[in-house]
Design a protein around this motif. Structure first.
Motif, PDB file in Angstrom:
ATOM      1  N   ALA A   1       5.722   4.103   1.992  1.00  0.00           N
ATOM      2  CA  ALA A   1       6.299   5.254   2.695  1.00  0.00           C
ATOM      3  C   ALA A   1       7.131   4.770   3.873  1.00  0.00           C
ATOM      4  O   ALA A   1       8.221   5.283   4.130  1.00  0.00           O
ATOM      5  N   ARG A   2       6.624   3.778   4.563  1.00  0.00           N
ATOM      6  CA  ARG A   2       7.368   3.251   5.709  1.00  0.00           C
ATOM      7  C   ARG A   2       8.669   2.612   5.274  1.00  0.00           C
ATOM      8  O   ARG A   2       9.654   2.630   5.995  1.00  0.00           O
TER       9      ARG A   2
ATOM     10  N   ALA B   1       4.936   8.926  12.094  1.00  0.00           N
ATOM     11  CA  ALA B   1       4.859   7.681  11.329  1.00  0.00           C
ATOM     12  C   ALA B   1       6.200   6.974  11.324  1.00  0.00           C
ATOM     13  O   ALA B   1       6.272   5.750  11.429  1.00  0.00           O
TER      14      ALA B   1
ATOM     15  N   ARG C   1       7.518  11.204  -0.922  1.00  0.00           N
ATOM     16  CA  ARG C   1       6.888  11.725  -2.134  1.00  0.00           C
ATOM     17  C   ARG C   1       6.316  13.104  -1.923  1.00  0.00           C
ATOM     18  O   ARG C   1       5.729  13.384  -0.877  1.00  0.00           O
TER      19      ARG C   1
ATOM     20  N   SER D   1       0.836  -1.191   0.000  1.00  0.00           N
ATOM     21  CA  SER D   1       0.000   0.000   0.000  1.00  0.00           C
ATOM     22  C   SER D   1       0.877   1.249   0.000  1.00  0.00           C
ATOM     23  O   SER D   1       2.088   1.181   0.221  1.00  0.00           O
ATOM     24  N   VAL D   2       0.239   2.383  -0.221  1.00  0.00           N
ATOM     25  CA  VAL D   2       0.949   3.662  -0.203  1.00  0.00           C
ATOM     26  C   VAL D   2       1.678   3.847   1.124  1.00  0.00           C
ATOM     27  O   VAL D   2       2.854   4.207   1.166  1.00  0.00           O
ATOM     28  N   ALA D   3       0.967   3.595   2.209  1.00  0.00           N
ATOM     29  CA  ALA D   3       1.577   3.797   3.527  1.00  0.00           C
ATOM     30  C   ALA D   3       2.747   2.842   3.742  1.00  0.00           C
ATOM     31  O   ALA D   3       3.773   3.223   4.311  1.00  0.00           O
ATOM     32  N   ALA D   4       2.587   1.599   3.290  1.00  0.00           N
ATOM     33  CA  ALA D   4       3.672   0.632   3.486  1.00  0.00           C
ATOM     34  C   ALA D   4       4.917   1.065   2.722  1.00  0.00           C
ATOM     35  O   ALA D   4       6.038   0.924   3.199  1.00  0.00           O
TER      36      ALA D   4
END
Lengths: 306, 345, 250
Positions: free
Chosen positions: C78-79, C107, C84, C73-76
């Motif tokens: 990013a982690r 985060a 971005r 996912s987007v959040a994953a």
């Protein structure tokens, strides 16, 4: 469960579906074109029924009453759009829900104030009284058949309106890009009022026709409104085709469910418990259906892409 | 370091601790009015008015629950009556079986109901949390008007289910003959019960305040304001919203349990969509996303219900007018009018 | 040989008959700014969406620092270290600059499921946020709501939020768009220093900035990479001149 009973209930389901389609098409048009949730749609249904009952009672002519009911609902819709609704187009859905919820209170209590709590009488017109012999040995009320027929005509009429007329073109354009059609010089205000009044008129027609079958009383629009919302969510908000498919689906599933489920449970439960459980599940059935559909298609069956 | 008023209104983590801004003063005043009013009414022997104040407190608590999901989480749930009703039925069914001395729900290994408030409250909270988890899991995949409708649908499901279940009254509802008990307190005393409910309201408000100021609260606020930003920062929005939704259902459920005990009755009207609308109304009336908004909204609503209801049996007509006026012209509700810039954008 | 930090391999995406992304392969090496340029409609947005995680590709794979990004996912992502910034600023408008950056810090530090300690005065969140703000020269705007910021300042906040994640690669989507000459100059200087800290995939239209900043350039036309190399190579490539640089690009 005989075949004739099944067929009869299927017809009843179609008749319910027709009425739901009238309600749902107005709702979905308004949401598709204006982006507005209108909880007060049930109030137009009620208005149509009340005016029809009153005019029929006064003039003695059902058809005059029916026309009056439909026009009254459309007129009330136009007034409400002008006075209240147009301030809500740019507001978020929560504000729209609240404002139209307020309108329900105003309409319901206002009607109760004017007419009292006891129901008004509206009878099926003589020309449509009586029944007709149908296949499978079913003797079916002519009036209900007429409602189904009316539904077919309205569906065709709406289809022609949307796909063949300039108004329909503007509606379709409006559904796709609200800001753009304004920029292109289409008179948005009038368009919106027309769409809203059309939806209200259809709801009024639904209320008027059902008023002859059930009683005409305050709050009659509310259960129907909830069902109509279920229909447009299932069908996909903004889609007339979705409203039709959803309405027929809901009408048939609900009607057949109520008839079949208690019998189904009687197969492995004792009779009185089966009736109770069957009735309970039957009343929950369309909500379960809606929830399942939304899980797989979060925007309904025929979602309109914006 | 400047602290603009708009920040205070929109940013729960920034609310001043020891200094009170205008919103804080109004909140404090509301609480004082409730306490002083109830006590004065009691001393004057008017237990009716004490119960009216209790009603305000309980409905406010229901609104505090909804406000967490709706105002702070941005989830417009039109089905919170499901939790309100479930909480009420827990209290009612508990009392029913305690009275009857039969096992709850007719299931042998369950206890014989309870007439003790703490176990009833805990059960109500737990069951509502479970229900909210289930509904939230299934609903949070949708958004916008679909979310509103699916939450409505689930509440309707439970409503129809309750109507069809004859053991617990069905459409007629279930009376609670003797108010449920708490230790040695005389819960039948109207002021005692008022302070019990008020205490729970304060507990809920403090809990929410703390929650909203925490990391979770910051994530929830971001989930509401800009979920794309939240995800881009590396936090999944859905689990955050789900947890908030569950807590929200628990708080509203507790209010339902109290409501049943207040009225000595639980019925399907606690589950219908008008009730969901009503809870939403008080949140809006008070001011969406203001911590004490539901307190103001509930006080206003119950007062109107009582005062207008005494004037005319068509009081809901005027309620509709007031509500419409608030939505159209006073967008931030009571707090928006009195305490400045509304956060409800 | 240095391993690529961000590796995009044979990415494909079709929308019906439109082949929006055609066998795109790009990599971003440590310490470099890799610019992605192309005319309007080349498919840059579609490509970015696939890298960021909002659009699943039909085929191909994405690797960040040796870890697969596919189906994350987007959040994953990013982690894992994908920072971005957005072409159209996506920030919480009513919150302050600092609060926006603090969310990224939060985060990075792990769980957001902490319910008790107030965030407001939490030094473990404020200090890293303030450090990033200082690096972006935004310290005096820290308490200002984002809604009150100028266009250029919002861009800076976006970059700050991405930086606060301590990313392994930065994906910057037209960060110069809408900036005046002064803003562009400031951002260009910043990016020059940043590249040593974290490699950057820079999507841009501003050719002056691109030729000044980029170590390598890939040119995307109609969904595929038609040219690849350093500034001189690209400037002199006839295909590129025809497809892109021939137009007035000011």
């Amino acid at each position: 469960m005989t075949l004739s009973l099944l067929f009869e209930q299927l017809l009843n389901g179609l008749q319910l579906g027709t009425m739901l389609f009238l309600m749902a098409s107005g709702l979905t048009l308004v949401f598709g074109v204006m982006g507005l949730i209108n909880l007060a749609h049930g109030s137009f249904y009620m208005t149509g029924a009340f005016v029809t009952a009153w005019v029929t009672g006064t003039t003695g002519n059902f058809w005059v009453g029916l026309l009056a009911g439909m026009l009254a609902a459309a007129a009330v819709g136009a007034v409400v759009e002008f006075a209240v609704i147009r301030r809500l187009y740019h507001r978020d859905h929560l504000d729209q829900v609240l404002a139209t919820f307020a309108l329900i209170l105003i309409f319901s209590e206002g009607t109760r104030w004017l007419y009292g709590s006891s129901p008004l009488w509206l009878n099926v017109p003589d020309s449509l009284a009586g029944s007709v012999m149908l296949p499978f040995g079913v003797e079916y009320p002519l009036y209900r058949l007429a409602i189904i027929g009316m539904g077919v005509l309205i569906a065709m009429g709406l289809y022609l309106l949307i796909s063949r007329t300039r108004l329909g073109m503007r509606i379709r354009a409006g559904e796709n890009d609200r800001e753009m059609i304004g920029a292109l010089g289409v008179d948005i205000s009038t368009l919106y009022t027309l769409v809203f009044a059309l939806g209200a008129g259809l709801a009024g027609l639904a209320g008027a026709t059902i008023g002859a079958l059930q009683s005409v009383q305050v709050g009659m629009g509310e259960p129907v409104l909830i069902l109509a919302f279920v229909v447009i969510v299932i069908g996909g908000i903004g889609s007339i085709k979705g409203a039709l498919v959803g309405a027929l689906l809901v009408g048939v599933v609900d009607t057949l469910g109520r008839v079949l489920l208690p019998d189904l449970f009687k197969l492995f439960m004792e009779a009185s418990a089966a009736s109770g459980v069957g009735a309970a599940i039957a009343s929950m059935l369309i909500y379960i259906l809606m929830a399942i559909i939304l899980i797989f298609k979060p925007n309904g069956l025929f979602a309109v892409k914006h | 370091m400047t602290q603009s008023h708009s920040l205070t209104a929109t940013d729960p983590a920034r609310s001043a601790r020891f200094r009170l801004d205008r919103e804080g003063w109004i909140s404090l005043s509301l609480l004082l009015i409730l306490v002083v009013g109830a006590s004065a009414a009691y001393l004057a022997g008017e237990s009716f008015f004490v119960n009216l104040a209790t009603r305000m407190v309980i409905i406010a608590l229901a609104g505090v629950g909804l406000n967490l999901a709706l105002g702070f989480g941005g989830m417009v749930s039109f089905g919170h009556a499901a939790y309100f009703g479930l909480g009420g039925y827990v209290a009612g069914i508990g009392a029913f079986h305690a009275f009857d001395m039969t096992p709850a729900l007719g299931i042998p290994f369950l206890p014989n109901g309870s007439d003790q408030l703490i176990p009833l409250w805990l059960t109500a909270i737990a069951l509502c949390g479970l229900l909210a988890y289930g509904i939230g899991r299934l609903s949070l995949g949708t958004s916008g008007v679909y979310f509103i409708m699916i939450t409505l649908a689930f509440a309707q499901m439970i409503y129809y289910f309750a109507i069809s279940w004859p053991t617990y009254g069905g459409e007629d509802g279930l009376p609670i003959y003797i108010r449920n008990q708490l230790w040695g307190l005389n819960t039948n005393n109207s002021l005692v019960f008022f302070f019990l409910c008020f205490g729970l309201l304060m507990l809920a408000l403090s809990f929410c305040h703390r929650l909203l100021g925490s990391r979770f609260g910051a994530a929830l606020t971001m989930a509401r304001l800009n979920p794309v930003r939240l995800a881009t920062s590396g936090v999944e929005p859905r689990p955050i919203k789900l947890v908030a939704f569950v807590i929200s259902g628990m708080i509203t459920g507790l209010a339902g349990a109290l409501f049943a005990d207040l009225n000595g009755f639980v019925g399907t009207s606690m589950l219908d969509w008008h009730r969901s609308g009503e809870i939403m109304v008080i949140v809006i009336l008070g001011g969406v996303g203001r911590l004490y908004g539901p307190v103001a909204g509930a006080m206003l609503f119950v007062a109107m219900e009582f005062w207008l209801g005494g004037l005319t049996e068509y009081w809901q007509f005027f309620l509709g007018l007031v509500l419409l006026a608030v939505v159209l012209f006073a967008r931030g509700g009571v707090f928006g009018l009195l305490a400045g810039r509304s956060r409800h954008e | 040989m240095n391993e690529a930090v961000l590796s995009i391999q044979n990415l494909n995406k079709r929308f019906g008959a439109l082949h929006a992304t055609k066998e795109v392969s790009i990599n971003v090496m440590p310490g470099e700014i890799h610019a992605l340029i192309g005319p309007n409609g080349a498919g840059k947005s579609t490509l970015i969406a696939q890298i960021a995680g909002t659009l699943p590709p039909d085929s191909g794979s994405l690797w960040l620092d040796g870890q697969s990004l596919d189906s994350l996912s987007v959040a994953a992502r990013a982690r894992l270290g994908l920072g971005r910034s957005f072409q159209v600023s996506s920030l919480a408008e009513s919150l302050s600059v600092r609060r926006n950056v603090m969310m990224a810090v939060q985060a990075l530090q792990g769980s957001s499921f902490r319910f008790w300690k107030p965030v407001n005065n939490d030094a473990s969140l404020r200090e890293p946020a303030d450090a990033v703000l200082a690096q972006m020269a935004l310290t005096d705007r820290a308490d200002t709501p984002v809604a009150e910021l100028s266009h250029g300042e919002r861009r800076q906040v976006e970059v700050a939020c991405a930086l606060a994640l301590k990313p392994k690669v930065l994906l910057l989507d037209e960060p110069m768009a809408g900036l005046g000459p002064e803003g562009t100059a400031k951002l260009t200087t910043l990016l020059e220093t940043l590249k040593h800290q974290v490699p950057i995939l820079l999507i841009e239209h501003d050719m002056d900035a691109v030729f000044r900043l980029a170590d390598r350039i890939s040119v995307l036309v109609a969904g595929e990479v038609i040219a690849h190399g350093n500034s001189d190579t690209i400037r002199n490539d006839p295909n590129v001149r025809e497809a892109y640089l021939g137009d007035d690009h000011a």
